[in-house]
Each structure stands twice: as C-alpha cells, then as structure tokens.
Scaffold this motif. Structure first.
Motif, short mmCIF file in Angstrom:
data_model
loop_
_atom_site.label_atom_id
_atom_site.label_comp_id
_atom_site.label_asym_id
_atom_site.label_seq_id
_atom_site.Cartn_x
_atom_site.Cartn_y
_atom_site.Cartn_z
N ILE A 1 -31.33 34.70 3.46
CA ILE A 1 -30.00 35.52 3.61
C ILE A 1 -29.37 35.47 2.43
N GLY A 2 -28.70 34.32 2.15
CA GLY A 2 -27.78 34.20 1.00
C GLY A 2 -28.10 34.64 -0.26
N PRO A 3 -29.49 34.46 -0.70
CA PRO A 3 -29.89 34.75 -2.12
C PRO A 3 -30.11 36.03 -2.05
N SER A 4 -30.79 36.72 -1.02
CA SER A 4 -30.97 38.22 -1.02
C SER A 4 -29.43 38.84 -1.02
N TYR A 5 -28.53 38.44 -0.29
CA TYR A 5 -27.08 39.24 -0.33
C TYR A 5 -26.80 38.98 -1.72
N SER A 6 -26.53 37.91 -2.24
CA SER A 6 -26.13 37.79 -3.78
C SER A 6 -26.85 38.40 -4.68
N ALA A 7 -28.13 38.68 -4.82
CA ALA A 7 -28.73 39.52 -5.88
C ALA A 7 -28.35 40.89 -5.56
N LEU A 8 -28.41 41.45 -4.45
CA LEU A 8 -27.99 42.55 -4.11
C LEU A 8 -26.80 43.25 -4.45
N PHE A 9 -25.78 42.21 -4.18
CA PHE A 9 -24.33 42.52 -4.54
C PHE A 9 -24.17 42.76 -5.99
N ALA A 10 -24.94 41.99 -6.67
CA ALA A 10 -24.93 42.36 -8.28
C ALA A 10 -25.70 43.65 -8.61
N LEU A 11 -26.27 44.16 -7.86
CA LEU A 11 -27.32 45.28 -8.13
C LEU A 11 -26.44 46.52 -7.73
N VAL A 12 -25.55 46.45 -6.77
CA VAL A 12 -24.97 47.65 -6.16
C VAL A 12 -23.58 47.76 -6.96
N LEU A 13 -23.08 46.74 -7.52
CA LEU A 13 -21.65 46.93 -7.90
C LEU A 13 -21.63 46.38 -9.46
N PRO A 14 -20.70 47.10 -10.05
CA PRO A 14 -20.41 46.95 -11.61
C PRO A 14 -19.54 45.74 -11.84
N ARG A 15 -19.57 45.12 -12.91
CA ARG A 15 -19.21 43.61 -12.95
C ARG A 15 -17.63 43.84 -12.62
N GLN A 16 -16.98 44.70 -13.16
CA GLN A 16 -15.37 44.60 -13.11
C GLN A 16 -14.78 44.82 -11.61
N GLN A 17 -15.73 45.07 -10.76
CA GLN A 17 -15.31 45.09 -9.08
C GLN A 17 -15.72 43.87 -8.45
N PHE A 18 -16.39 42.77 -9.01
CA PHE A 18 -16.85 41.48 -8.44
C PHE A 18 -15.75 40.79 -7.50
N ALA A 19 -14.52 40.72 -8.54
CA ALA A 19 -13.45 39.66 -7.80
C ALA A 19 -12.76 40.44 -6.58
N ARG A 20 -12.75 41.66 -6.56
CA ARG A 20 -12.15 42.61 -5.30
C ARG A 20 -13.41 42.56 -4.29
N ALA A 21 -14.55 42.72 -4.69
CA ALA A 21 -15.55 43.05 -3.58
C ALA A 21 -15.98 41.72 -3.08
N ALA A 22 -15.70 40.59 -3.64
CA ALA A 22 -15.88 39.10 -3.23
C ALA A 22 -14.86 38.91 -2.07
N SER A 23 -13.69 39.52 -2.26
CA SER A 23 -12.54 39.51 -1.12
C SER A 23 -13.04 40.12 -0.09
N ILE A 24 -13.52 41.43 -0.17
CA ILE A 24 -13.81 42.05 0.73
C ILE A 24 -14.99 41.66 1.58
N GLY A 25 -16.16 41.21 0.89
CA GLY A 25 -17.39 40.65 1.50
C GLY A 25 -16.51 39.33 2.14
N SER A 26 -15.73 38.58 1.70
CA SER A 26 -15.43 37.53 2.49
C SER A 26 -14.72 37.88 3.82
N SER A 27 -13.91 39.04 3.88
CA SER A 27 -13.26 39.36 5.05
C SER A 27 -14.29 39.89 6.00
N VAL A 28 -15.25 40.53 5.33
CA VAL A 28 -16.23 40.95 6.49
C VAL A 28 -16.95 39.86 7.18
N LEU A 29 -17.45 38.99 6.20
CA LEU A 29 -17.97 38.00 6.88
C LEU A 29 -17.31 36.94 7.79
N GLN A 30 -15.85 37.00 7.43
CA GLN A 30 -15.01 36.22 8.58
C GLN A 30 -14.94 37.13 9.59
#
Length: 411
Positions: free
Chosen positions: A127-156
């Motif tokens: 599950i973790g490797p699939s999510y991480s690899a897809l995360f980088a495929l669907v987002l541009p690099r400049q959105q990674f920090a903000r998207a990581a916070s959103i992903g963390s909120s969704v996870l929590q």
C-alpha cells in the motif's frame, strides 16, 4: 506527471481519487486494528496477546516490503494497490466469520486470528509504495510539500474516524459487524484505485531484483537527512507508542467500554488532523530539522504524561497532544522523502521507509506487550516515553545535517 501547475493540489482530480483510496484503506485497516485488539483481549485477557498482534503482522510485512517496493517501481503502481485492497477485504470477511462462530468456536480461534493478521501485513507492504509512487505521478514537484500536508490530514482523518467507527460498531452491533464494515471500506478503496487513470512511465529492465533493492538501500543509508528522519521516527514509535496497550488501559485503569477505546484510539489522530490542516496553509520550510526534533521530543513527553494520568478525558487530551507532535513529524518526514527521492526509486524508498516506520508500529506493539508483562502497564509506558526523548538526543548529536535542515534546501 500531470501538466496541472495550479498552486493547490485539491484542484487535481487524480490526486482527489488517490486521497479517496488512502482514506478508504485507512478506514478499513484502522477499524480492523481496533476490533482485533478488542477481540483478542476478550478471549485471552493477556497483555502479551495484544503485543503478539503486532508481531503477527510485522513478520510478513518485513519479509515482503523490499520486494513490494521493487515490484511497484518495475510494474503497475495501481495494480498493487488494487490487489492489496482486495486482500484486506477478504481478510476482514474471514475475521467476521470467525467472530460469528461460523468457522471456529470463538474461544478456540485466537491462532486463526493471528494468521489472518499475517495476511494483513502482507497486503500492507504494497500500500505505501503504491501510494508514494502514484503521488509523484499525479502531482508536479512544486506541490509536494502542500500535498504532503493534505495527504497527512486525510490519513489522520482515517485514523480518527476509523477507531471511532470500530469502537462504536462493536458496542452497538457486535464484533462480526465491525469486521464487515472494514471489508466495505476496503471495497471502496478498490473502486477508487480502479478509477484512477495514470500513465505509468516505461521502466527499463535495469538491475536484477536483489541488486535493485540494494540500490534503494544504499541510497537511503548514504543520505544523512533521510536516514536520520526515518531512524528518529522509527525508534520514537518503537518505544513511545502506547496505542497497543489501550485495551488494557480501558479495562484496568479507566473502566470504560469499547466506545472509550474508540475515543482514545482516535484522540492522537484528532491532533494530527489539526496539525495537517495548519501545515497545509503554513508549510514547514525554515528550521525544519529542529522542528522535527522538538516535535518528537514533545511526543515522548506527552506519552509519559498519559501514563501518569488517571482521568479518562485528561488521558484523551494528552493523546491528542501526542498526535499534534506526531503530525508535525509525519508531514516533515514525508516531505523530505518526496523531495529527495528520485522518481525511479520511489517504490523502493517508500518500502524502506515502511520498514523503518510501518514495522516499528507493530514491533512497538510487541515491545509494549513484553514490557507491560515484565514491568507493569504504567512503568512500561513511562519507560517508552523516556526512551523516545533519549533517541531525539542521539539523532540530534549524530545527524547534524538533519538538525540544520531548511526545507528550501531540498527543492
């Protein structure tokens, strides 16, 4: 990678589908985790049996994770997410049958419950490797920090509502129905992942499987910032986690029912959700390393205070504080991993991260069970919190690059 260069990741439909997968699979797993802990303790009344749940899951997880990371890097990222969700759904239905007495008598079923949890560990490795690899495929690099916070909120959010749903369904409808709810959420995760359309980059044959895994290991262990962040989280969770012992706290300290277990399981995630929302609008950039170290130390202090509390609502508040500290740690560590990792290594690096972090949850549960039996419940949790603070001191001393890290240096 998507061509969407919007500054806000939630405008990206593919990312929304990925978040739907993440929250659904988290619901499924968290409901199952609460129900299994309650189920086993009802059968055995032994704290070690709670620790053995973690051991039963971590062994297959540990044995599979590196190969799962290799497979995700080499083949379809989406396929493995779908397959893992199907395994979780089937497993939850089997546990529902065990709880209902359709397969074995409940008093004789503990060994089969542990076997079923081993299947969960196998599925979680993908599950973790699939999510991480897809995360980088669907987002541009400049959105990674903000998207990581959103992903963390969704996870929590899944970590909050999953335990609450699990405890509530146990209280009002029984263990078997709670397992069935877990299966339903796993089915939703399957649908979300199947609806996600991404173009997987063509991967050259490259090195054989063991050499490829070794490349990922060398990358992580040669990078002081990533290694320090992962080691910090791993040992903090290993020693500082009190979650595995919550059924015992509920029974023996607070004298509450399963709904109380759901509240305490959800409390850390409430704090982490609030943190994730805040960090979505205020990303950590300057002094990220120092903030990470302070957050993990605060986590250890809150766990010690929780062990000393005797009031149920004070205990829930202290667990909420631990979740705030953990939320900072998760977002900073996830952002570091996404920014540092090359695209062709995301599956392997995520798998290694999972071994550091994911396996430490289960090993921490086993350690907590052993410590509670040898030292007593309260002293064992105090010891774990103190060890967490000690780990912070060691990492601060031996990983100066992490201590001095500013996130902008990684862009």
């Amino acid at each position: 990678m998507t061509s969407d260069t919007s500054s806000y990741p939630l405008r990206n439909i593919a990312f929304l589908k990925l978040l739907a997968f993440r929250v659904s699979i988290t619901f499924s797993y968290q409901i199952m985790a609460v129900v299994v802990g309650w189920h086993i303790y009802q059968i055995t009344r032994d704290p070690l049996s709670l620790g053995l749940i973690g051991l039963a899951e971590v062994i297959p997880y540990f044995c599979t994770a590196l190969f799962a990371g290799y497979a995700v890097d080499r083949y379809s990222r989406r396929l493995f997410g779908v397959m893992a969700s199907i395994v979780l759904a089937i497993n939850a239905l089997v546990l529902a049958g065990i709880a209902a007495g359709w397969l074995w008598h409940p008093s004789e079923s503990s060994q089969f419950i542990y076997l079923s949890i081993a299947c969960v560990g196998f599925a979680r490795a993908f599950i973790g490797p699939s999510y991480s690899a897809l995360f980088a495929l669907v987002l541009p690099r400049q959105q990674f920090a903000r998207a990581a916070s959103i992903g963390s909120s969704v996870l929590q959010t899944g970590l909050v509502l999953g335990p609450a749903i699990g405890g509530g369904v146990i209280a009002f409808a029984g263990i078997s129905t709670a397992y069935t709810c877990s299966a339903v959420f796993a089915g939703v995760a399957v649908v979300a992942m199947l609806s996600l359309k991404v173009k997987t980059p063509v991967v050259e044959m490259g090195a054989p499987v063991f050499a490829s895994i070794a490349q990922g290991l060398r990358f992580v262990f040669s990078n002081q910032v990533m290694l320090g962040a992962q080691a910090l989280d791993m040992f903090a969770v290993l020693f500082g986690g009190a979650v595995a012992m919550l059924p015992m706290f509920i029974h023996d300290v607070f004298q509450h029912g399963p709904e109380g277990l759901g509240i305490l399981r959800a409390a850390p995630a409430v704090g982490a959700i609030a943190t994730g929302i805040w960090l979505t609008h205020h990303p950590v950039n300057r002094r990220a390393g120092r903030i990470l170290l302070v957050a993990v130390a605060g986590f250890g202090l809150s766990i010690i205070a929780f062990a000393l509390s005797r009031n149920f609502w004070l205990a829930a508040f202290l667990l909420l504080i631990s979740g705030i500290c953990d939320g900072v740690s998760v977002v900073v560590r996830t952002t570091i991993m996404q920014l540092i990792t090359p695209d062709d290594m995301r599956g392997r690096v995520s798998a290694i991260n999972g071994i550091f972090i994911g396996s430490s949850n289960e090993l921490g549960a086993f350690e907590s069970g052993i410590a509670a039996r040898l030292m007593g419940l309260i002293p064992s949790v105090i010891f774990g919190g103190a060890m967490t603070i000690a780990v912070v001191g060691v990492v601060a001393r031996f990983a100066p690059k992490l201590r001095r890290l500013n996130m902008r240096d990684l862009h």
